[in-house]
Structures are given as structure tokens and as C-alpha cells.
Design a protein around this motif. Structure first.
Motif, PDB file in Angstrom:
ATOM      1  N   GLY A   1      35.499  78.157 -29.662  1.00  0.00           N
ATOM      2  CA  GLY A   1      34.213  78.878 -30.091  1.00  0.00           C
ATOM      3  C   GLY A   1      34.607  80.170 -29.605  1.00  0.00           C
ATOM      4  O   GLY A   1      34.056  81.324 -29.931  1.00  0.00           O
ATOM      5  N   VAL A   2      34.930  80.479 -28.205  1.00  0.00           N
ATOM      6  CA  VAL A   2      35.233  81.660 -27.684  1.00  0.00           C
ATOM      7  C   VAL A   2      36.106  82.689 -28.445  1.00  0.00           C
ATOM      8  O   VAL A   2      35.876  83.803 -28.618  1.00  0.00           O
ATOM      9  CB  VAL A   2      35.782  81.536 -26.408  1.00  0.00           C
ATOM     10  CG1 VAL A   2      36.008  82.737 -25.369  1.00  0.00           C
ATOM     11  CG2 VAL A   2      34.675  80.838 -25.299  1.00  0.00           C
ATOM     12  N   PHE A   3      37.223  81.996 -28.956  1.00  0.00           N
ATOM     13  CA  PHE A   3      38.152  82.785 -29.651  1.00  0.00           C
ATOM     14  C   PHE A   3      37.417  83.278 -30.892  1.00  0.00           C
ATOM     15  O   PHE A   3      37.607  84.448 -31.343  1.00  0.00           O
ATOM     16  CB  PHE A   3      39.180  81.838 -30.178  1.00  0.00           C
ATOM     17  CG  PHE A   3      40.472  81.550 -29.101  1.00  0.00           C
ATOM     18  CD1 PHE A   3      40.495  82.276 -27.913  1.00  0.00           C
ATOM     19  CD2 PHE A   3      41.203  80.227 -29.481  1.00  0.00           C
ATOM     20  CE1 PHE A   3      41.504  81.820 -27.071  1.00  0.00           C
ATOM     21  CE2 PHE A   3      42.248  79.939 -28.314  1.00  0.00           C
ATOM     22  CZ  PHE A   3      42.249  80.759 -27.240  1.00  0.00           C
ATOM     23  N   ILE A   4      36.808  82.320 -31.654  1.00  0.00           N
ATOM     24  CA  ILE A   4      36.226  83.009 -32.930  1.00  0.00           C
ATOM     25  C   ILE A   4      35.140  84.086 -32.508  1.00  0.00           C
ATOM     26  O   ILE A   4      34.932  85.156 -33.414  1.00  0.00           O
ATOM     27  CB  ILE A   4      35.349  81.742 -33.567  1.00  0.00           C
ATOM     28  CG1 ILE A   4      36.400  80.803 -34.093  1.00  0.00           C
ATOM     29  CG2 ILE A   4      34.531  82.205 -34.698  1.00  0.00           C
ATOM     30  CD1 ILE A   4      37.321  81.206 -35.106  1.00  0.00           C
TER      31      ILE A   4
ATOM     32  N   VAL B   1      46.513  85.125 -34.139  1.00  0.00           N
ATOM     33  CA  VAL B   1      47.179  84.088 -32.872  1.00  0.00           C
ATOM     34  C   VAL B   1      46.067  83.115 -32.713  1.00  0.00           C
ATOM     35  O   VAL B   1      46.190  81.851 -32.598  1.00  0.00           O
ATOM     36  CB  VAL B   1      47.525  84.875 -31.870  1.00  0.00           C
ATOM     37  CG1 VAL B   1      47.772  83.938 -30.530  1.00  0.00           C
ATOM     38  CG2 VAL B   1      48.786  85.747 -32.096  1.00  0.00           C
ATOM     39  N   PHE B   2      44.956  83.754 -32.321  1.00  0.00           N
ATOM     40  CA  PHE B   2      43.689  82.803 -32.128  1.00  0.00           C
ATOM     41  C   PHE B   2      43.306  81.759 -33.260  1.00  0.00           C
ATOM     42  O   PHE B   2      43.400  80.491 -33.153  1.00  0.00           O
ATOM     43  CB  PHE B   2      42.289  83.414 -32.108  1.00  0.00           C
ATOM     44  CG  PHE B   2      42.185  84.380 -30.885  1.00  0.00           C
ATOM     45  CD1 PHE B   2      42.920  84.017 -29.661  1.00  0.00           C
ATOM     46  CD2 PHE B   2      41.133  85.365 -30.393  1.00  0.00           C
ATOM     47  CE1 PHE B   2      42.995  84.552 -28.566  1.00  0.00           C
ATOM     48  CE2 PHE B   2      41.210  86.150 -29.420  1.00  0.00           C
ATOM     49  CZ  PHE B   2      41.939  85.839 -28.454  1.00  0.00           C
ATOM     50  N   LEU B   3      43.626  82.264 -34.510  1.00  0.00           N
ATOM     51  CA  LEU B   3      43.433  81.333 -35.583  1.00  0.00           C
ATOM     52  C   LEU B   3      44.486  80.492 -35.558  1.00  0.00           C
ATOM     53  O   LEU B   3      44.343  79.295 -35.972  1.00  0.00           O
ATOM     54  CB  LEU B   3      43.150  82.121 -37.068  1.00  0.00           C
ATOM     55  CG  LEU B   3      42.059  82.758 -37.498  1.00  0.00           C
ATOM     56  CD1 LEU B   3      42.087  83.414 -38.775  1.00  0.00           C
ATOM     57  CD2 LEU B   3      41.098  81.794 -37.759  1.00  0.00           C
ATOM     58  N   ALA B   4      45.673  80.630 -35.422  1.00  0.00           N
ATOM     59  CA  ALA B   4      46.847  79.842 -35.314  1.00  0.00           C
ATOM     60  C   ALA B   4      46.509  78.532 -34.318  1.00  0.00           C
ATOM     61  O   ALA B   4      46.996  77.589 -34.719  1.00  0.00           O
ATOM     62  CB  ALA B   4      47.928  80.772 -35.066  1.00  0.00           C
ATOM     63  N   ILE B   5      46.285  79.196 -33.331  1.00  0.00           N
ATOM     64  CA  ILE B   5      46.228  77.900 -32.334  1.00  0.00           C
ATOM     65  C   ILE B   5      44.971  77.019 -32.746  1.00  0.00           C
ATOM     66  O   ILE B   5      45.111  75.795 -32.463  1.00  0.00           O
ATOM     67  CB  ILE B   5      45.506  78.866 -30.882  1.00  0.00           C
ATOM     68  CG1 ILE B   5      46.764  79.553 -30.282  1.00  0.00           C
ATOM     69  CG2 ILE B   5      45.262  77.703 -30.006  1.00  0.00           C
ATOM     70  CD1 ILE B   5      46.231  80.589 -29.107  1.00  0.00           C
ATOM     71  N   ILE B   6      43.868  77.688 -33.316  1.00  0.00           N
ATOM     72  CA  ILE B   6      42.867  76.706 -33.633  1.00  0.00           C
ATOM     73  C   ILE B   6      43.255  75.641 -34.789  1.00  0.00           C
ATOM     74  O   ILE B   6      43.073  74.612 -34.553  1.00  0.00           O
ATOM     75  CB  ILE B   6      41.589  77.575 -34.043  1.00  0.00           C
ATOM     76  CG1 ILE B   6      40.651  78.280 -32.893  1.00  0.00           C
ATOM     77  CG2 ILE B   6      40.380  76.615 -34.721  1.00  0.00           C
ATOM     78  CD1 ILE B   6      39.899  79.248 -33.414  1.00  0.00           C
TER      79      ILE B   6
END
Length: 286
Positions: free
Chosen positions: A77-80, A261-266
């Protein structure tokens, strides 16, 4: 010492003529594909943009909580939220729409092909060299026929992404079906199960954890094409990376790059979590 014969020009001309023949003969088909694909991508994108930002973040937190842990969900949630603060919310939604549609098409095509390869050694022998070529061919090469058949835009990005991301789900589906315990298969056959019943009720459930690993790999490879696909006019985060390169804009490049990168991790963690759920269910059944 004699010169080596040069046949590259003739081969290139043959390939050019063949591609031109396909374009002329299947023009209506390509236009239909373009229309359907562009409508689907736009529909998914419009729906995602329509969702309130806080609701989308809650959905991501819920998925992370269910498939991994509450702390993972909160981190996702923080990443998004951070991507939104970068001013890249709509670009992120476009990227998610492209990836979602590409992965769905990959699964619709890839899983049946993988099952067919598992049941037919002849078909598997034909497909494996093609899959090798699809995986080893430089990804930039896929952009050439994409532009030729569909022009610039998101549809060309989908076409190139399909070729690049399709092999993992096909290979791992075949591997998963072939890897089902032979005793389980023989037991199902002894009870009078047809091949379709055995596939639906025995082999696919047993193979699902490995298939989900293929889904994970296909999704990550589709995401890897985001920046490359921006070179043929694909919108989204990849376009922002390309813009930052052209402008030598370090700030925009960092924000767009870290957003990918955030999307890839999620995506990686959630799809791995889904595979883990199937693995636990399989263990309980055994």
C-alpha cells in the motif's frame, strides 16, 4: 582466397515479401485484432482510473495481506501511495492495464498449448525450438513486426509483449502436467475417468503450483517489456522512462524507474503468494 557467397539480400527480400503478403492478405484480421485489443486496454485503463485512489490502495493491501502477510500488504500500500505522490498514478494504471491484458492473453494461449505439449511428444518437439527462438531473440526485434502490422501504440506493445512473455507459461504448464504422479493418473484411469476428466480433476489441480510459477514468470517478463514497448508508442510508466532519457531528466527517470520496481515487487510477491496457496492446498489433499 575466394569470397564467401552473400545470400543475405535474397533472404531478406523473401522475408520482406512474405510479411507484405501477410499484411495484404490478412488486413481485415489485423484491423479486427487492433480494434478489439485497443478497446479492451482502454476499458481496463478507464476502470482502473475510475476507481478512487484510496480504494485501489485498500485492494492492494487486502491482496498482500491474504496472499502474504499483513505487513506485506501495508508495504504494498505504501508503494502504491508513493507512486501516486510522484504524479504517475494514471501512467501506473495504463501500465497495469497493458500488463493485465497481455498476461490474460498469454494464459489463454499458453496453458492450452502447454497441456497439448504434455500429451503430444510430436507437438512438443515442434514447439520447443520455436519457444527457444522466442526466448533468445532480442526483444527489440519483436517491435519491427508489431509496428508493421499495428502501427504505433499500445496494441503493438501487446503484440511484442505476447511473443516475449508467452514461453514461460507454456514450458512450465507442460512440465507441471508431465510431473504429476503417474500412480495418481493410473488410479484415476482405473476408476474409468476419461482423459478430459483426468485432466480437469486430477492433473490440473496437482500441477497448479508449477503452473502458477509460470504465470509469475510470464507476468514479470511482461512487466520487463514496459520500457522497451514505450519505443513503439506504448503509454504508461515506460513512456515516462523514455521521456526522461530523451530529456536527461534524472528526477523523472528515478521516479518512473522506482515505480516500475515497486510494481514488480508487488506483482512478484502476490503471484508467488497465490502459488504458495495452491501448494498448501495440494499438500493438504495429499
Amino acid at each position: 582466397m575466394g569470397s564467401f557467397p552473400d545470400i543475405s539480400t535474397n533472404i531478406g527480400e523473401y522475408v520482406k515479401d512474405f510479411v507484405g503478403f501477410l499484411d495484404r492478405s490478412l488486413e481485415g484480421f489485423f484491423q479486427f485484432i487492433f480494434f478489439i485489443t485497443s478497446r479492451m486496454i482502454n476499458s481496463i485503463d478507464d476502470f482502473l482510473v475510475w476507481l478512487p485512489w484510496w480504494l485501489f490502495i485498500l485492494i492492494i493491501i487486502g491482496l498482500g495481506w491474504y496472499f502474504k502477510s499483513i505487513w506485506s500488504g501495508l508495504l504494498f500500500g505504501v508503494f502504491i501511495f508513493l507512486i501516486g505522490t510522484f504524479g504517475l498514478w494514471e501512467d501506473m494504471m495504463t501500465t497495469i492495464a497493458i500488463i493485465t491484458f497481455a498476461v490474460i492473453i498469454c494464459l489463454i494461449i499458453g496453458i492450452p498449448l502447454g497441456v497439448w505439449m504434455a500429451f503430444s511428444k510430436g507437438f512438443s518437439s515442434v514447439m520447443r525450438p520455436l519457444l527457444d527462438a522466442m526466448q533468445t531473440m532480442p526483444s527489440f526485434v519483436y517491435l519491427i513486426p508489431a509496428i508493421f502490422f499495428f502501427g504505433l501504440g499500445n496494441v503493438s506493445a501487446i503484440f511484442a509483449t505476447l511473443i516475449y512473455a508467452l514461453p514461460p507459461v507454456i514450458r512450465l504448464t507442460e512440465l507441471a502436467i508431465r510431473g504429476v504422479d503417474k500412480e495418481v493418473v493410473e488410479s484415476a484411469l482405473s476408476f474409468g475417468s476419461s482423459k478430459f476428466q483426468m485432466l480437469r480433476k486430477v492433473q490440473l489441480p496437482q500441477a497448479m503450483p508449477t503452473i502458477m510459477t509460470g504465470v509469475n514468470q510470464t507476468t514479470m517478463m511482461a512487466l520487463a517489456m514496459v520500457v522497451i514497448a514505450s519505443m513503439v508508442g506504448a503509454k504508461g510508466l515506460g513512456e515516462q522512462v523514455l521521456v526522461s532519457i530523451n530529456r536527461i531528466d534524472i528526477a523523472l527517470g528515478f521516479e518512473a524507474g522506482i515505480s516500475i520496481v515497486f510494481l514488480a515487487i508487488i506483482i512478484d510477491r502476490i503471484t508467488n503468494g497465490i502459488a504458495g496457496k495452491f501448494q498448501r492446498v495440494k499438500g493438504e489433499l495429499e
